[in-house]
Write an enzyme that holds these catalytic residues in place. Structure first.
Site, mmCIF file in Angstrom:
data_model
loop_
_atom_site.group_PDB
_atom_site.id
_atom_site.type_symbol
_atom_site.label_atom_id
_atom_site.label_comp_id
_atom_site.label_asym_id
_atom_site.label_seq_id
_atom_site.Cartn_x
_atom_site.Cartn_y
_atom_site.Cartn_z
ATOM 1 N N VAL A 27 0.959 -1.224 -0.020
ATOM 2 C CA VAL A 27 -0.163 0.007 -0.004
ATOM 3 C C VAL A 27 1.001 1.274 0.021
ATOM 4 O O VAL A 27 0.572 2.099 -0.794
ATOM 5 C CB VAL A 27 -1.000 -0.031 1.110
ATOM 6 C CG1 VAL A 27 -1.581 1.283 1.522
ATOM 7 C CG2 VAL A 27 -1.872 -1.307 1.053
ATOM 8 N N CYS A 62 -4.865 -9.739 3.605
ATOM 9 C CA CYS A 62 -5.809 -8.972 3.858
ATOM 10 C C CYS A 62 -7.270 -9.735 4.340
ATOM 11 O O CYS A 62 -7.599 -9.558 5.373
ATOM 12 C CB CYS A 62 -6.399 -8.040 2.846
ATOM 13 S SG CYS A 62 -5.139 -6.547 2.787
ATOM 14 N N LYS A 107 -7.024 -11.765 7.753
ATOM 15 C CA LYS A 107 -6.957 -11.028 9.064
ATOM 16 C C LYS A 107 -8.208 -10.035 9.248
ATOM 17 O O LYS A 107 -8.478 -9.578 10.024
ATOM 18 C CB LYS A 107 -5.657 -10.425 9.119
ATOM 19 C CG LYS A 107 -5.493 -8.845 8.420
ATOM 20 C CD LYS A 107 -4.091 -8.356 8.593
ATOM 21 C CE LYS A 107 -4.036 -7.238 7.722
ATOM 22 N NZ LYS A 107 -4.837 -5.945 8.102
ATOM 23 N N LEU A 152 -17.673 -15.354 -6.751
ATOM 24 C CA LEU A 152 -18.313 -16.315 -6.489
ATOM 25 C C LEU A 152 -17.520 -17.910 -7.223
ATOM 26 O O LEU A 152 -18.338 -18.609 -7.612
ATOM 27 C CB LEU A 152 -20.076 -16.385 -7.201
ATOM 28 C CG LEU A 152 -20.683 -15.604 -6.420
ATOM 29 C CD1 LEU A 152 -22.166 -15.267 -6.836
ATOM 30 C CD2 LEU A 152 -21.155 -16.000 -4.907
ATOM 31 N N ARG A 155 1.662 -14.206 1.800
ATOM 32 C CA ARG A 155 0.908 -14.342 3.173
ATOM 33 C C ARG A 155 -0.071 -15.025 3.057
ATOM 34 O O ARG A 155 -0.951 -15.111 2.121
ATOM 35 C CB ARG A 155 0.919 -12.883 3.626
ATOM 36 C CG ARG A 155 2.033 -12.102 4.008
ATOM 37 C CD ARG A 155 1.544 -10.588 4.512
ATOM 38 N NE ARG A 155 1.324 -9.962 3.176
ATOM 39 C CZ ARG A 155 1.047 -8.498 3.480
ATOM 40 N NH1 ARG A 155 1.110 -7.702 4.474
ATOM 41 N NH2 ARG A 155 0.802 -7.806 2.033
HETATM 42 P P1 NAD Z 1 3.209 -4.619 4.116
HETATM 43 O O1 NAD Z 1 3.549 -5.562 5.335
HETATM 44 O O2 NAD Z 1 3.630 -4.953 2.901
HETATM 45 O O3 NAD Z 1 4.187 -3.310 4.470
HETATM 46 C C1 NAD Z 1 4.140 -2.586 5.946
HETATM 47 C C2 NAD Z 1 5.426 -1.913 5.590
HETATM 48 O O4 NAD Z 1 5.521 -1.024 6.904
HETATM 49 C C3 NAD Z 1 6.692 -2.949 5.836
HETATM 50 O O5 NAD Z 1 7.637 -2.682 4.721
HETATM 51 C C4 NAD Z 1 7.133 -2.486 7.478
HETATM 52 O O6 NAD Z 1 8.455 -2.523 7.353
HETATM 53 C C5 NAD Z 1 6.786 -1.128 7.640
HETATM 54 N N1 NAD Z 1 6.863 -0.636 8.897
HETATM 55 C C6 NAD Z 1 6.472 -1.240 10.148
HETATM 56 N N2 NAD Z 1 6.570 -0.677 11.297
HETATM 57 C C7 NAD Z 1 7.109 0.802 10.574
HETATM 58 C C8 NAD Z 1 7.300 1.688 11.210
HETATM 59 N N3 NAD Z 1 7.468 2.004 12.751
HETATM 60 N N4 NAD Z 1 7.824 2.903 10.671
HETATM 61 C C9 NAD Z 1 7.957 2.622 8.968
HETATM 62 N N5 NAD Z 1 7.785 1.741 8.511
HETATM 63 C C10 NAD Z 1 7.068 0.462 9.305
HETATM 64 O O7 NAD Z 1 1.751 -4.123 4.426
HETATM 65 P P2 NAD Z 1 0.597 -3.819 3.226
HETATM 66 O O8 NAD Z 1 0.223 -5.061 2.446
HETATM 67 O O9 NAD Z 1 1.138 -2.755 2.470
HETATM 68 O O10 NAD Z 1 -0.479 -3.273 4.107
HETATM 69 C C11 NAD Z 1 -0.557 -2.082 5.158
HETATM 70 C C12 NAD Z 1 -1.772 -1.898 5.475
HETATM 71 O O11 NAD Z 1 -2.635 -1.736 4.536
HETATM 72 C C13 NAD Z 1 -2.399 -3.087 6.228
HETATM 73 O O12 NAD Z 1 -2.985 -2.527 7.357
HETATM 74 C C14 NAD Z 1 -3.243 -3.753 5.405
HETATM 75 O O13 NAD Z 1 -4.265 -4.328 5.981
HETATM 76 C C15 NAD Z 1 -3.854 -2.726 4.506
HETATM 77 N N6 NAD Z 1 -4.296 -3.223 3.325
HETATM 78 C C16 NAD Z 1 -3.424 -3.791 2.531
HETATM 79 C C17 NAD Z 1 -3.883 -4.264 1.156
HETATM 80 C C18 NAD Z 1 -3.059 -5.133 0.344
HETATM 81 O O14 NAD Z 1 -3.545 -5.581 -0.665
HETATM 82 N N7 NAD Z 1 -1.845 -5.339 0.795
HETATM 83 C C19 NAD Z 1 -4.904 -3.529 0.543
HETATM 84 C C20 NAD Z 1 -5.655 -2.715 1.218
HETATM 85 C C21 NAD Z 1 -5.303 -2.343 2.618
#
Ligand code: NAD
Length: 479
Positions: free
Chosen positions: A43, A309, A312, A299, A376
């Site tokens: 994201v 996502c 969780k 479906l 994941r």
């Molecule tokens: P991700 O695990 O790919 O990335 C998260 C990043 O945050 C990691 O690179 C990690 O090192 C970094 N991080 C952690 N703690 C940190 C800190 N204190 N300072 C700076 N960086 C830090 O996660 P993602 O898939 O991008 O998802 C992020 C959020 O968005 C989650 O809440 C997820 O549920 C939500 N989301 C994800 C998607 C998806 O398709 N991946 C879609 C919609 C929403």
């Protein structure tokens, strides 16, 4: 109540004579705004890269140095189609500044977008430790007013807790906007330039307006951005902007994912019934989904949902409901059904093959879905491990996810360089990710007698023509 961020109010004030157009307003906002995106995962990187494509100076801060280094090299830290081009554009034009330093990235910013991970705790509740540690670092380094945009998926009620926490940590003005993310891995870029909707929740109308304007701007300039990303656009209608409370925005995100997960689990429960009768779940869902009130999307039966996502978010919704003394049995059932799918497929393989022990089984697909290297909660990996634990000799291939899969695969599972190599000496093949290229494999070049299509991806008659038996999830043979 924190006071309004004056720097931001100033930048959104109309010039003498007023704004002449939304474009002009957005253009001025672009030149004035500096954004810091916290977290360079799926994201965060996508968001940061899109902002830089608008010409907005954007810091991308992550505690993972390897991700920062990759971004500095002009590459996304993971595979996502079109994203490398956008990251390279941001770096080449000095709009994108990857860093691991909050000291470098926060003092210049007027908008901070938090996109850190929110994994689940053992009890299914979201683990918010990254959200709060990032918040602390932001508060320690803020030198002026901030609009804080929450893009991470957090349980309803988190925004209020963050507002209170920030007030304890910093005396600088702070305006909270919940702007949940709806992109899908594998299509993150095109989803973000042509989203169905923009959801913003917050207490301050100006902050919500500024954030909506920036995200609208991405969609208004989709042709330019698509050009940089070298991705097609569909010319979908402009997104609908929904302006709501923080709590409604938080709940909108998990409700959307939970409903999609519910549809998948519903299709899988019908598929199990189809397997026990002579029905074909795809025929059923084509007919059922043609009803506009229902819709055909999500479906499709198969090995169940995975990824960072759906699993969780479903468990997070159940946990929020429990914390508020509300029963959410419908989602518990959907989650349990989903958890049962990998072993259901392994049991069906056992029915077909007799014993699994010593059988050579090729798994095609380890990513949780096509178009990503993300593994994941990957059902493909779960199936591979269950087979390995049952004594099978498992070979596996994924076009993108070998590096990511290594840590989760049981010892002894062989990762092979091509799909053709993986299936060559197998007794059975399992298709576990819907990579389109799996349709083009030469299935005549295998010793396998059975193909189990756990994604219902392939044309069964093509498989039969190649001398294999075909099994799908809830599907009948089409000859
Ligand atoms: P991700 O695990 O790919 O990335 C998260 C990043 O945050 C990691 O690179 C990690 O090192 C970094 N991080 C952690 N703690 C940190 C800190 N204190 N300072 C700076 N960086 C830090 O996660 P993602 O898939 O991008 O998802 C992020 C959020 O968005 C989650 O809440 C997820 O549920 C939500 N989301 C994800 C998607 C998806 O398709 N991946 C879609 C919609 C929403």
């Amino acid at each position: 109540m924190p006071s309004q961020p004056s720097r931001l109010s100033a930048s959104s004030d109309p010039p003498a004579g007023g704004w002449t157009s939304a474009d002009e307003q957005a253009g001025v906002a672009r030149r004035l705004v500096v954004v810091t995106v916290v977290g360079s995962g799926y994201v965060g990187t996508t968001t940061a890269a899109l902002l830089t494509a608008l010409g907005i100076k954007t810091y991308a801060v992550d505690i993972d140095e390897a991700k920062v280094d990759k971004l500095k090299d002009g590459k996304a830290p993971f595979y996502e189609v079109g994203l490398d081009n956008l990251v390279a554009y941001g770096i080449d034009n000095n709009y994108l500044v990857p860093t691991s330093s909050y000291e470098e990235s926060i003092p210049h910013a007027s908008i901070v977008i938090s996109a850190v991970g929110t994994p689940e705790n053992a009890d299914g509740s979201p683990d918010l430790r990254y959200v709060y540690s990032a918040l602390e670092s932001i508060a320690q380094n803020a030198t002026g007013p901030l609009i804080y945009v929450q893009k991470s998926t957090v349980p309803v009620g988190t925004g209020r807790a963050i507002i209170a926490k920030y007030a304890e940590l910093s005396d600088k003005p702070f305006s909270y906007v919940s702007a949940p993310e709806f992109l899908r891995e594998g299509t993150a870029v095109v989803d973000s330039i042509e989203p169905d909707r923009i959801v913003v929740g917050g207490d301050d109308a100006d902050s919500k307006h500024i954030i909506t304007t920036i995200f609208r701007d991405i969609s208004s300039r989709r042709a330019e951005i698509a050009d940089i990303a070298d991705q097609p656009i569909q010319n979908l209608p402009e997104p609908i902007a929904f302006n709501m409370s923080i709590e409604s925005a938080e709940l909108t995100k998990v409700t959307a994912n939970a409903f999609l997960a519910l549809k998948i689990s519903f299709a899988n429960s019908i598929a199990k019934l189809a397997d026990s009768t002579n029905a074909d779940v795809a025929e059923v869902m084509d007919a059922v989904g043609s009803d506009k009130r229902i819709g055909r999307a999500f479906l499709n039966a198969g090995r169940g949902y995975g990824g960072g996502c759906f699993p969780k978010d479903v468990k997070g919704l159940i946990s929020s409901a429990k914390a508020n003394n509300v029963a959410m049995d419908i989602m518990t059932a959907a989650s349990n059904l989903n958890d049962s799918m990998p072993s259901y497929i392994v049991d069906r393989l056992k029915d077909e093959l007799g014993e699994l022990e010593t059988k050579k089984i090729a798994i095609l697909g380890l990513a949780f879905k096509a178009g990503t290297s993300d593994v994941r909660k990957s059902p493909g990996i779960k199936i591979a491990n269950l087979l390995q634990q049952a004594g099978s000799k498992v070979s596996a291939y994924d076009p993108q996810a070998h590096n990511e899969a290594l840590a989760d695969l049981d010892e002894g599972i062989a990762l092979l360089d091509s799909a053709q190599l993986a299936i060559k000496n197998a007794d059975a093949i399992v298709v576990a990710t819907e990579w389109p290229e799996f349709k083009d494999i030469d299935y005549s070049q295998t010793t396998a007698k059975l193909l189990f299509d756990a994604m219902n991806l392939l044309d069964s008659s093509m498989i039969v023509r190649n001398g294999l038996e075909y099994r799908g999830v809830g599907r009948r043979l089409k000859l």
